[in-house]
Design a protein around this motif. Structure first.
Motif, short mmCIF file in Angstrom:
data_model
loop_
_atom_site.label_atom_id
_atom_site.label_comp_id
_atom_site.label_asym_id
_atom_site.label_seq_id
_atom_site.Cartn_x
_atom_site.Cartn_y
_atom_site.Cartn_z
N ALA A 1 32.81 39.39 43.80
CA ALA A 1 33.79 39.13 42.74
C ALA A 1 34.84 40.24 42.66
O ALA A 1 36.01 39.98 42.37
CB ALA A 1 33.08 38.99 41.40
N THR A 2 34.42 41.48 42.94
CA THR A 2 35.36 42.59 42.90
C THR A 2 36.39 42.48 44.02
O THR A 2 37.58 42.77 43.82
CB THR A 2 34.60 43.93 42.97
OG1 THR A 2 33.68 44.00 41.87
CG2 THR A 2 35.55 45.11 42.90
N THR A 3 35.97 42.03 45.19
CA THR A 3 36.92 41.80 46.28
C THR A 3 37.90 40.70 45.93
O THR A 3 39.11 40.81 46.19
CB THR A 3 36.15 41.46 47.57
OG1 THR A 3 35.35 42.58 47.95
CG2 THR A 3 37.11 41.11 48.71
N SER B 1 31.03 30.05 37.58
CA SER B 1 29.60 29.94 37.88
C SER B 1 29.11 31.05 38.80
O SER B 1 27.90 31.14 39.06
CB SER B 1 29.31 28.59 38.52
OG SER B 1 30.04 28.45 39.74
N MET B 2 30.00 31.89 39.31
CA MET B 2 29.58 32.95 40.25
C MET B 2 28.79 34.02 39.52
O MET B 2 29.19 34.51 38.46
CB MET B 2 30.81 33.56 40.94
CG MET B 2 30.46 34.62 41.97
SD MET B 2 31.90 35.31 42.82
CE MET B 2 32.25 34.01 44.00
N GLN B 3 27.65 34.43 40.09
CA GLN B 3 26.80 35.44 39.45
C GLN B 3 27.29 36.86 39.69
O GLN B 3 26.93 37.78 38.97
CB GLN B 3 25.37 35.29 39.98
CG GLN B 3 24.73 33.97 39.58
CD GLN B 3 23.48 33.66 40.39
OE1 GLN B 3 23.36 34.04 41.56
NE2 GLN B 3 22.55 32.93 39.79
N SER B 4 28.10 37.06 40.72
CA SER B 4 28.69 38.36 40.99
C SER B 4 29.60 38.77 39.85
O SER B 4 30.25 37.93 39.22
CB SER B 4 29.49 38.28 42.30
OG SER B 4 30.19 39.47 42.56
N ARG B 5 29.65 40.09 39.59
CA ARG B 5 30.48 40.62 38.51
C ARG B 5 31.61 41.47 39.09
O ARG B 5 31.49 42.03 40.18
CB ARG B 5 29.65 41.48 37.56
CG ARG B 5 28.53 40.76 36.86
CD ARG B 5 27.86 41.69 35.87
NE ARG B 5 26.68 41.10 35.26
CZ ARG B 5 25.98 41.70 34.29
NH1 ARG B 5 26.34 42.89 33.85
NH2 ARG B 5 24.92 41.11 33.78
N VAL B 6 32.67 41.61 38.33
CA VAL B 6 33.79 42.47 38.69
C VAL B 6 33.55 43.85 38.09
O VAL B 6 33.35 43.98 36.89
CB VAL B 6 35.12 41.90 38.18
CG1 VAL B 6 36.28 42.86 38.48
CG2 VAL B 6 35.39 40.52 38.77
N PHE B 7 33.54 44.88 38.94
CA PHE B 7 33.36 46.24 38.42
C PHE B 7 34.62 47.10 38.56
O PHE B 7 34.63 48.24 38.11
CB PHE B 7 32.16 46.93 39.09
CG PHE B 7 32.28 47.13 40.58
CD1 PHE B 7 32.98 48.20 41.11
CD2 PHE B 7 31.65 46.25 41.45
CE1 PHE B 7 33.07 48.39 42.48
CE2 PHE B 7 31.74 46.43 42.83
CZ PHE B 7 32.45 47.50 43.34
N ASN C 1 40.23 42.60 35.19
CA ASN C 1 39.27 41.68 34.58
C ASN C 1 37.83 42.15 34.77
O ASN C 1 36.92 41.34 34.89
CB ASN C 1 39.45 40.29 35.20
CG ASN C 1 40.83 39.72 34.94
OD1 ASN C 1 41.22 39.55 33.79
ND2 ASN C 1 41.58 39.45 36.01
N ALA C 2 37.63 43.45 34.78
CA ALA C 2 36.29 44.01 35.00
C ALA C 2 35.34 43.58 33.90
O ALA C 2 35.70 43.51 32.71
CB ALA C 2 36.36 45.53 35.07
N ASP C 3 34.11 43.29 34.30
CA ASP C 3 33.05 42.95 33.36
C ASP C 3 32.45 44.22 32.77
O ASP C 3 32.61 45.32 33.31
CB ASP C 3 31.96 42.16 34.08
CG ASP C 3 32.46 40.80 34.55
OD1 ASP C 3 32.82 39.98 33.70
OD2 ASP C 3 32.49 40.58 35.79
N PRO C 4 31.72 44.09 31.66
CA PRO C 4 30.99 45.27 31.15
C PRO C 4 30.04 45.80 32.21
O PRO C 4 29.49 45.03 33.01
CB PRO C 4 30.23 44.69 29.95
CG PRO C 4 31.00 43.47 29.54
CD PRO C 4 31.55 42.90 30.82
N PRO C 5 29.82 47.11 32.26
CA PRO C 5 28.91 47.67 33.27
C PRO C 5 27.51 47.06 33.17
O PRO C 5 27.04 46.69 32.09
CB PRO C 5 28.89 49.17 32.93
CG PRO C 5 30.16 49.41 32.18
CD PRO C 5 30.42 48.15 31.40
#
Length: 488
Positions: free
Chosen positions: A307-309, A320-326, A330-334
């Motif tokens: 998701a980060t890429t 529906s993607m389980q990957s998170r953005v770090f 649009n970064a997700d919470p850590p």
């Protein structure tokens, strides 16, 4: 850091690039079977100047964990952004000869990038220099071509591009040593590696016997890491020569943990904890979280590289993607936890689940009697320390953590990694309130993850699926004498 160069933009964008040409190029450099064994992480007896420089001028991540301690399930996860246990790709080298398709809505990350105008490549050569294996090793084979090309020379005229390079040294050296698959490694050899590590200067972990065989194996691994660094240097050098460095984000990471007997295949940190470095050129606008020259110790799952890429490329993450953005706007919470799973590997049936927070590591072992000493012909043949430990154990010469390693795994394991980095003191039965609280917390976290992600490891494969793997492993590596002579 030496990646600066003239503008990487071609004067005329290739047909169909349009606005997509404003997107950055992205390179994944994947170190196969690699733990935190680079100089910049404090590793001794390695020479990794190129990766150390990349880490000093980029961001160095210290708490990244793969979703599996072996390649095919791990790669199936980070190439889709979905846990392998959710997509039925959790068993090693499964679905190679059936009609399996990824679930609806699940796609290879390269297909999503291609839809957004990216040219994709799995690079093997830069001119006459071999830099990658071209490895895919995915547990899905019916999704069509995964990449557009393997040709480095095609990148400059096909921007923006996403390229993956799988460095060969570590995994292929072990086959070279055992001559089990000699034809696969004729272009890799120990002669090409810096000889920084020797049996004399290597540090033996407490879960191994301090023996010449152990020292030789560990020295070989560390020298292979030094060999990786040489190829990374070639890649960075060519980016400069081709005028691509200023518009190319470089991400280096391991696909799973260390290639040694207690690393790969196992859910200890040596099998799951991997290096990751992200380098963002100064000429590109970086996300607010990016600070060159800093160390990031937040817990990250390798799953999140997907998701980060996409975020870096300006592509929204599918809901529906389980990957998170770090990293990105649009970064997700850590994360608090990183989850991992080990299931059947080759002919060896097992089910282990792992949850790692910054300090504590919890593992659950579902199949009684399984453990480090279980038969896996690949491990028996390629890691001489394993039959050595059997011999020493049988004659009472193995003691301490090394002897305990030969016993079946308990149902639960809990380690305080701050005070026990080698993970040898199981605290699952500790009466210390702090450890007991961690046990309850991580138990609950794992139970929740299993339920929420639909962990399919609960259903083991039929025996008729496993038998061909038993026969194949026996053909490749042979059945150990101790196993042939084992009484019923």
């Amino acid at each position: 850091m030496g990646l600066s160069c003239s503008s990487s933009r071609t004067e005329e964008p290739a047909d169909g690039q349009g606005a997509a040409s404003q997107q950055p190029n992205i390179i994944w450099i994947v170190g196969e079977n690699l733990n935190l064994d680079l100089g910049i992480y404090g590793a001794e007896n390695v020479a990794t100047p190129n990766l150390d420089s990349l880490g000093r001028h980029g961001m160095l991540y210290t708490h990244v964990f793969s979703t599996s301690p072996v390649c095919a399930p791990s790669r199936s996860a980070f190439m889709t952004g979905m846990y392998q246990t959710s997509t039925d790709t959790h068993n090693m080298r499964s679905h190679r000869e059936d009609d399996y398709r990824l679930p609806d809505g699940v796609r290879p990350v390269t297909h999503r990038l291609a839809d957004a105008g990216y040219f994709t490549a799995n690079i093997t050569n830069i001119g006459e220099r071999i830099v990658g294996t071209g490895k895919l090793d995915l547990n899905f084979v019916n999704e069509g071509p995964i990449y557009d090309s393997e040709d480095w020379s095609a990148l400059k005229s096909n921007q923006p591009f996403f390229a993956m390079i799988n460095t060969p040294e570590i995994e292929y050296d072990i086959y070279d040593r055992q001559t089990a698959s000699k034809e696969r490694v004729e272009w890799v050899g120990e002669k090409d590696h810096p000889k920084i590590a020797t049996p004399e200067n290597i540090i033996v972990p407490p879960y191994y016997p301090d023996h010449e065989i152990t020292r030789q194996e560990l020295a070989r691994y560390h020298n292979s890491v030094s060999g990786i660094d040489i190829r990374v240097g070639w890649i960075l050098e060519q980016l400069q020569k081709d005028g691509l460095a200023e518009n190319t984000i470089v991400i280096f990471f391991g696909d799973n943990g260390r290639l040694d007997a207690r690393g790969i295949h196992w859910c200890w940190d040596t099998g799951l904890r991997i290096p990751m470095i992200i380098y963002w050129p100064e000429t590109l606008d970086a996300p607010r979280q990016y600070k060159a020259g800093t160390i990031v110790d937040e817990v990250i799952s390798l799953l999140d590289i997907t998701a980060t890429t996409l975020e870096i490329a300006g592509i929204p993450r599918p809901l529906s993607m389980q990957s998170r953005v770090f990293l990105g706007e649009n970064a997700d919470p850590p994360r608090t936890y990183a989850f991992s799973a080990r299931d059947r590997i080759d002919e060896t049936v097992n089910r282990i689940r792992s949850v790692r927070e910054k300090r504590y590591h919890y593992m659950r072992n579902y199949i009684p009697g399984q453990g480090f000493a279980s038969l896996n012909r690949y491990k028996e043949k390629c890691f001489a320390v394993k039959p050595l430990m059997r011999e020493l154990y049988a004659t009472g010469q193995l003691t301490g953590a090394a002897a305990e390693l030969m016993e079946p795994l308990p149902y639960e394991q809990l380690y305080d990694t701050w005070n026990d980095p080698h993970e040898i003191n199981n605290l699952a039965d500790s009466e210390d309130p702090e450890h007991s609280e961690a046990l309850l917390r991580l138990r609950a976290a794992l139970d929740t993850w299993i339920a929420e992600t639909g962990d399919q490891g609960e259903w083991l494969e039929p025996k008729e699926i496993i038998i061909p793997f038993e026969e194949e492993m026996d053909e490749w590596f042979g059945t150990p004498l101790w196993y042939v002579k084992k009484p019923d």
